[in-house]
Scaffold this motif. Structure first.
Motif, mmCIF file in Angstrom:
data_model
loop_
_atom_site.group_PDB
_atom_site.id
_atom_site.type_symbol
_atom_site.label_atom_id
_atom_site.label_comp_id
_atom_site.label_asym_id
_atom_site.label_seq_id
_atom_site.Cartn_x
_atom_site.Cartn_y
_atom_site.Cartn_z
ATOM 1 N N TYR A 70 6.031 -36.962 20.309
ATOM 2 C CA TYR A 70 5.705 -38.101 19.441
ATOM 3 C C TYR A 70 4.357 -37.967 18.570
ATOM 4 O O TYR A 70 4.393 -38.012 17.496
ATOM 5 C CB TYR A 70 5.355 -39.395 20.537
ATOM 6 N N PHE A 71 3.541 -37.092 19.449
ATOM 7 C CA PHE A 71 2.243 -36.991 18.475
ATOM 8 C C PHE A 71 2.332 -35.974 17.409
ATOM 9 O O PHE A 71 1.817 -35.989 16.418
ATOM 10 C CB PHE A 71 0.972 -36.511 19.587
ATOM 11 N N LEU A 75 1.341 -36.860 13.942
ATOM 12 C CA LEU A 75 -0.091 -35.971 13.518
ATOM 13 C C LEU A 75 0.353 -34.742 12.324
ATOM 14 O O LEU A 75 -0.448 -34.077 11.847
ATOM 15 C CB LEU A 75 -0.957 -35.665 14.344
ATOM 16 N N ARG A 76 1.692 -34.294 12.761
ATOM 17 C CA ARG A 76 2.138 -33.139 11.888
ATOM 18 C C ARG A 76 1.170 -31.924 12.232
ATOM 19 O O ARG A 76 0.596 -31.237 11.065
ATOM 20 C CB ARG A 76 2.241 -33.380 10.477
ATOM 21 N N THR A 77 0.652 -31.498 13.403
ATOM 22 C CA THR A 77 -0.178 -30.594 13.738
ATOM 23 C C THR A 77 0.242 -29.942 15.099
ATOM 24 O O THR A 77 1.176 -30.577 15.708
ATOM 25 C CB THR A 77 -1.740 -30.859 13.573
ATOM 26 N N VAL A 132 -4.761 -38.396 11.194
ATOM 27 C CA VAL A 132 -4.040 -39.782 10.587
ATOM 28 C C VAL A 132 -4.522 -40.194 9.242
ATOM 29 O O VAL A 132 -3.661 -40.597 8.188
ATOM 30 C CB VAL A 132 -3.780 -40.852 11.478
ATOM 31 N N MET A 133 -5.789 -40.156 9.110
ATOM 32 C CA MET A 133 -6.362 -40.634 8.092
ATOM 33 C C MET A 133 -6.689 -39.326 6.774
ATOM 34 O O MET A 133 -7.209 -39.609 5.764
ATOM 35 C CB MET A 133 -7.940 -40.929 8.428
ATOM 36 N N GLN A 206 -4.090 -30.741 23.784
ATOM 37 C CA GLN A 206 -4.689 -29.822 22.936
ATOM 38 C C GLN A 206 -4.121 -30.281 21.429
ATOM 39 O O GLN A 206 -2.881 -30.614 21.114
ATOM 40 C CB GLN A 206 -3.905 -28.304 22.844
ATOM 41 N N VAL A 207 -5.085 -30.577 20.653
ATOM 42 C CA VAL A 207 -4.690 -31.233 19.162
ATOM 43 C C VAL A 207 -5.303 -30.420 18.122
ATOM 44 O O VAL A 207 -6.611 -30.233 17.937
ATOM 45 C CB VAL A 207 -5.404 -32.702 18.937
#
Length: 332
Positions: A70-71, A75-77, A132-133, A206-207
């Motif tokens: 989902y994330f 977030l596309r990362t 996201v921003m 981990q982001v």
């Protein structure tokens, strides 16, 4: 003595101490026979078995995988989430363990009673919002002064993640998670009494270049109705579905018109391979039964009845006279 395994060097040292008189064997025996007292902390009541903890771990392993997907899409990362630990502890201890200013998502899991808390490390939460921003996903702990827009974006991001939580629980219970509150100060939430046992599932997250923890706090009152389903016996049982009367009737009609082969066996014989190779036209093979013996009637490949040969309307026929029983055959 403790139940730990000694190395060979430790065993040699122990035997040497006994032989030189430094240690008394009788004292060791006495110590071993003394009644052992185990300290029990009533504030840390263990209300979940190891079997149930393992089941909760399986559920949240699945949740971690779904949350990663989902994330990653949102977030596309690079995102990686995995279960770090599953513990049971008093609610007060959980509140003390989290930062004074953090991200708290409080949601219901209908039809179960009570509420669940998803606590997200501030660095992780801000890295997600920054991504996201349109940012690069930098983790900055400024949770204590979030703007209204930032709060709206962050709460919406985690509210949509509850669909993954619903999917992770499908094998145990059909739940409908509904977001109730978004809070940053843990002192403002009081879901259960301080000594109430809660399950805390910690997720390593981990982001991009930022790492931290996501903690799920589930009170005992929420899980109480589904505790029997968390046992290994429930997981191993096959789900039994009540048959539909219409389906049963349709199946019976199909069975009634199904065609099955029926074979009346006149007899059998055994010959050697050499005899088989020498068979000529006109040779006679003697069966292992007489013409007075009943015939074996087979349904498919299985002997089911015995019968006697005859004629019906100028055609060969076999009359069923009994069920066939031999050895392991049960005649069913």
């Amino acid at each position: 003595m403790s139940g730990e395994i000694l190395s060979q060097s430790e065993i040699d040292a122990l035997l040497s101490a006994i032989s030189t008189g430094e240690m008394d064997a009788e004292e060791l025996k006495k110590e071993d026979t003394e009644r052992k007292v185990k300290v029990y902390d009533f504030k840390r009541a263990l209300r979940f078995s190891k079997d149930q903890i393992r089941s909760l771990t399986r559920i949240h392993d699945n949740f971690a995988r779904l949350l990663t997907t989902y994330f990653s899409a949102q977030l596309r990362t690079y995102i990686h989430i995995s279960v770090a630990s599953v513990d049971q502890l008093p609610y007060e201890e959980f509140i003390r363990s989290i930062p004074k200013m953090t991200v708290l998502n409080i949601f219901e899991v209908q039809p179960l009673e009570g509420r669940v808390v998803m606590e997200v490390n501030p660095n992780i939460a801000y890295a997600m919002m920054d991504r996201v921003m349109g940012g690069i996903g930098t983790g900055v702990n400024k949770i204590d002064n979030l703007t209204e827009i930032e709060t709206r974006i962050m709460s919406g991001l985690f509210e949509k993640s509850l669909e993954s939580y619903r999917e992770a629980w499908q094998s145990i219970e059909d739940i409908e998670p509904v977001m109730n509150e978004f809070e940053v100060n843990p002192q403002f939430i009081q879901m259960v009494s301080p000594n109430e046992t809660v399950i805390v599932i910690s997720l390593n997250t981990q982001v991009g270049e930022t790492s931290g923890m996501i903690n799920l706090c589930i009170p005992h009152v929420v899980l109480e109705p589904v505790i029997p389903k968390l046992s290994v016996h429930y997981w191993m049982q096959s789900e039994r579905k009540e048959p539909n009367p219409d389906e049963i009737e349709a199946l019976q009609k199909r069975i009634q018109v199904a065609k099955i082969p029926i074979l009346a066996e006149l007899g059998s014989a055994e010959i050697t391979f050499g005899e088989f190779m020498e068979l000529q036209t006109g040779d006679v093979i003697q069966m292992d039964q007489t013409i007075r013996d009943p015939l074996v009637v087979k349904i498919g490949e299985k002997a089911k009845f015995i019968g006697q040969p005859g004629k019906l309307n100028k055609k060969l026929a076999v009359q069923i006279i009994d069920h066939y029983y031999r050895g392991d055959e049960d005649g069913e």
